[in-house]
Design an enzyme around this catalytic site. Sequence first.
Site, PDB file in Angstrom:
ATOM      1  N   HIS A  10       0.737  -1.097   0.183  1.00 23.90           N
ATOM      2  CA  HIS A  10      -0.212   0.063   0.135  1.00 23.90           C
ATOM      3  C   HIS A  10       0.356   1.356  -0.375  1.00 23.90           C
ATOM      4  O   HIS A  10       1.937   1.451   0.561  1.00 23.90           O
ATOM      5  CB  HIS A  10      -0.439   0.020   0.935  1.00 23.90           C
ATOM      6  CG  HIS A  10      -0.488   0.368   2.683  1.00 23.90           C
ATOM      7  ND1 HIS A  10       0.330   1.394   2.985  1.00 23.90           N
ATOM      8  CD2 HIS A  10       0.490  -1.058   3.528  1.00 23.90           C
ATOM      9  CE1 HIS A  10       1.038   0.876   4.487  1.00 23.90           C
ATOM     10  NE2 HIS A  10       1.047  -0.209   4.446  1.00 23.90           N
ATOM     11  N   SER A  13       0.771   5.243   4.983  1.00 20.07           N
ATOM     12  CA  SER A  13      -0.142   6.093   5.420  1.00 20.07           C
ATOM     13  C   SER A  13      -0.154   6.538   6.598  1.00 20.07           C
ATOM     14  O   SER A  13       1.108   7.898   6.497  1.00 20.07           O
ATOM     15  CB  SER A  13      -0.686   4.522   6.223  1.00 20.07           C
ATOM     16  OG  SER A  13       0.423   4.404   7.153  1.00 20.07           O
ATOM     17  N   ILE A  14      -0.951   7.389   6.784  1.00 20.20           N
ATOM     18  CA  ILE A  14      -0.981   8.594   8.171  1.00 20.20           C
ATOM     19  C   ILE A  14       0.214   8.520   8.821  1.00 20.20           C
ATOM     20  O   ILE A  14       0.523   8.941   9.540  1.00 20.20           O
ATOM     21  CB  ILE A  14      -1.823   8.705   8.431  1.00 20.20           C
ATOM     22  CG1 ILE A  14      -3.292   9.627   7.174  1.00 20.20           C
ATOM     23  CG2 ILE A  14      -1.824  10.221   9.613  1.00 20.20           C
ATOM     24  CD1 ILE A  14      -4.379  11.054   8.130  1.00 20.20           C
ATOM     25  N   ARG A  61      -5.783   0.619   3.866  1.00 17.44           N
ATOM     26  CA  ARG A  61      -4.843   1.513   3.463  1.00 17.44           C
ATOM     27  C   ARG A  61      -4.414   0.488   1.898  1.00 17.44           C
ATOM     28  O   ARG A  61      -4.126   1.324   0.852  1.00 17.44           O
ATOM     29  CB  ARG A  61      -3.836   1.905   3.997  1.00 17.44           C
ATOM     30  CG  ARG A  61      -3.110   0.296   5.189  1.00 17.44           C
ATOM     31  CD  ARG A  61      -2.217   0.642   6.028  1.00 17.44           C
ATOM     32  NE  ARG A  61      -1.379  -0.269   7.080  1.00 17.44           N
ATOM     33  CZ  ARG A  61      -2.085  -0.749   8.200  1.00 17.44           C
ATOM     34  NH1 ARG A  61      -3.428  -0.770   8.400  1.00 17.44           N
ATOM     35  NH2 ARG A  61      -1.368  -1.652   8.638  1.00 17.44           N
ATOM     36  N   GLU A  88      -1.546  -6.672   7.557  1.00 14.52           N
ATOM     37  CA  GLU A  88      -0.009  -6.876   8.106  1.00 14.52           C
ATOM     38  C   GLU A  88       0.213  -7.492   9.300  1.00 14.52           C
ATOM     39  O   GLU A  88      -0.816  -7.753   9.725  1.00 14.52           O
ATOM     40  CB  GLU A  88       0.301  -4.787   8.572  1.00 14.52           C
ATOM     41  CG  GLU A  88       1.267  -4.720   8.817  1.00 14.52           C
ATOM     42  CD  GLU A  88       2.387  -4.590   8.613  1.00 14.52           C
ATOM     43  OE1 GLU A  88       2.852  -6.205   8.297  1.00 14.52           O
ATOM     44  OE2 GLU A  88       3.403  -3.861   7.736  1.00 14.52           O
ATOM     45  N   ARG A  89       1.038  -7.581  10.302  1.00  9.30           N
ATOM     46  CA  ARG A  89       1.640  -8.387  10.769  1.00  9.30           C
ATOM     47  C   ARG A  89       0.677  -7.691  11.588  1.00  9.30           C
ATOM     48  O   ARG A  89       0.703  -6.406  12.335  1.00  9.30           O
ATOM     49  CB  ARG A  89       2.703  -9.032  11.480  1.00  9.30           C
ATOM     50  CG  ARG A  89       3.680  -7.490  11.792  1.00  9.30           C
ATOM     51  CD  ARG A  89       5.469  -8.103  11.695  1.00  9.30           C
ATOM     52  NE  ARG A  89       5.428  -8.366  12.410  1.00  9.30           N
ATOM     53  CZ  ARG A  89       6.529  -8.495  13.005  1.00  9.30           C
ATOM     54  NH1 ARG A  89       7.157  -8.546  12.561  1.00  9.30           N
ATOM     55  NH2 ARG A  89       6.529  -9.145  14.559  1.00  9.30           N
ATOM     56  N   HIS A 181       0.205  -5.405   2.714  1.00  7.87           N
ATOM     57  CA  HIS A 181       1.257  -5.120   3.251  1.00  7.87           C
ATOM     58  C   HIS A 181       2.711  -5.132   3.645  1.00  7.87           C
ATOM     59  O   HIS A 181       3.119  -6.119   3.152  1.00  7.87           O
ATOM     60  CB  HIS A 181       0.585  -5.210   4.906  1.00  7.87           C
ATOM     61  CG  HIS A 181      -0.850  -4.812   5.096  1.00  7.87           C
ATOM     62  ND1 HIS A 181      -1.238  -2.942   5.422  1.00  7.87           N
ATOM     63  CD2 HIS A 181      -2.160  -5.541   4.244  1.00  7.87           C
ATOM     64  CE1 HIS A 181      -2.512  -2.829   5.505  1.00  7.87           C
ATOM     65  NE2 HIS A 181      -2.800  -3.959   4.448  1.00  7.87           N
ATOM     66  N   GLY A 182       3.734  -4.441   4.587  1.00  5.10           N
ATOM     67  CA  GLY A 182       5.664  -4.504   3.878  1.00  5.10           C
ATOM     68  C   GLY A 182       5.416  -6.570   4.718  1.00  5.10           C
ATOM     69  O   GLY A 182       5.825  -7.258   3.953  1.00  5.10           O
ATOM     70  N   ASN A 183       4.617  -6.687   5.548  1.00  9.26           N
ATOM     71  CA  ASN A 183       5.038  -8.016   6.266  1.00  9.26           C
ATOM     72  C   ASN A 183       4.007  -9.292   5.578  1.00  9.26           C
ATOM     73  O   ASN A 183       4.702 -10.129   5.603  1.00  9.26           O
ATOM     74  CB  ASN A 183       4.808  -7.589   7.804  1.00  9.26           C
ATOM     75  CG  ASN A 183       6.217  -7.440   8.733  1.00  9.26           C
ATOM     76  OD1 ASN A 183       7.248  -7.747   8.214  1.00  9.26           O
ATOM     77  ND2 ASN A 183       5.552  -5.970   9.199  1.00  9.26           N
TER      78      ASN A 183
END
Length: 227
Positions: A10, A13-14, A61, A88-89, A181-183
């Site tokens: 994504h 994010s804020i 997100r 995400e994790r 997400h990253g993870n």
Amino acid sequence: MFVRLVIIRHGTSIWNQLNKFTGWTDVPLSKEGYIEAKKAGKILKKNRITFDVAYTSFLKRAIHTLWEVLKEIDKSWIPVYKTWNLNERHYGALQGLNKEEVSKEYGKDQVELWRRSFKIKPPSLKENSVFMKDVRYNTIIKKNFPDSESLEDTLKRVVPLWKEEIKPKIKRKNKVLIVAHGNSLRALAKHLENISEESISKLNIPTAKPIVYEFDRNIDVINRYYL
């Protein structure tokens, strides 16, 4: 002849901008994040990459990033599957905390282990009821509900989704997009590329940068590259 998968983390994010641990907290994209998402879509359009189906998480997100990408490539009509398996994790008690402040309290080495190691979980979130009462997670059995996750835990929920749903679609020559997400994407990358536990700590998935996987007929990876 090869088949293709594209994965995208994504947009910013804020809480990314505020340098906070986010995890399952459902924070929105920043203005920059929307710009990044649109740019990712434009890159796909320029490269004439299209899709038959898309997957994303339960978190806005990722969902909103996917919306922007699909609008740019004029594929808003394709089937989209949302699942918590791509969340995400769960960062446990770290969620909502500033990463720099946590590093000052616990030390950079400890925070690095919580963030990048394969097996080590962050401290558990004692007040986890806010997530357990969320209707989007009604399918998770209470005893299995995470209050913190390692990357290994994240992999254990991502890989079944890959094996049972996504991989069969790719075998049928469906072109698949995953926005997550990253993870959760690191976990998928570890599985697809057979990355070691040590090496996975060094892998970073940048925001809103399309990553292309090309497979042979057995759905083994033959190439991976950024657009």
